[in-house]
Design a protein around this motif. Sequence first.
Motif, mmCIF file in Angstrom:
data_model
loop_
_atom_site.group_PDB
_atom_site.id
_atom_site.type_symbol
_atom_site.label_atom_id
_atom_site.label_comp_id
_atom_site.label_asym_id
_atom_site.label_seq_id
_atom_site.Cartn_x
_atom_site.Cartn_y
_atom_site.Cartn_z
ATOM 1 N N TYR A 34 45.100 55.830 41.176
ATOM 2 C CA TYR A 34 44.527 55.030 42.271
ATOM 3 C C TYR A 34 45.117 55.384 43.599
ATOM 4 N N TYR A 39 40.829 57.057 42.943
ATOM 5 C CA TYR A 39 39.899 56.702 42.126
ATOM 6 C C TYR A 39 39.540 54.933 42.611
ATOM 7 N N ARG A 41 38.998 51.107 42.055
ATOM 8 C CA ARG A 41 39.776 50.193 41.268
ATOM 9 C C ARG A 41 38.795 49.680 40.092
ATOM 10 N N ASN A 42 39.363 49.599 38.892
ATOM 11 C CA ASN A 42 38.825 48.965 37.765
ATOM 12 C C ASN A 42 39.553 47.843 37.223
ATOM 13 N N MET A 45 40.968 49.055 33.600
ATOM 14 C CA MET A 45 42.106 49.773 33.791
ATOM 15 C C MET A 45 43.255 49.224 34.256
ATOM 16 N N ASP A 46 43.074 48.042 35.147
ATOM 17 C CA ASP A 46 44.227 47.219 35.607
ATOM 18 C C ASP A 46 44.988 46.505 34.469
#
Length: 75
Positions: A34, A39, A41-42, A45-46
Amino acid sequence: MKEIKAFLRHLYGAGILFFYYLKWPVAIGVPVLYLYLHYPRNIFMDLLWLYCVILIIKDFVVMFLRYKRGEKIWR
């Protein structure tokens, strides 16, 4: 019913192996992705990163409590 139980056992085992070996790379890698590689934000993934950080904190707490009780830290 038997197939569902077998599937859930395999899924549980795969989750244990995944998080045992990949919690540190995910906890370090997601911020690198990040912040330095920009990349997008997702949310998945967070949440994965948050869960890995919680597991790492839990490991340190368990290690500290074992040390305090005088048990072996390393198995």
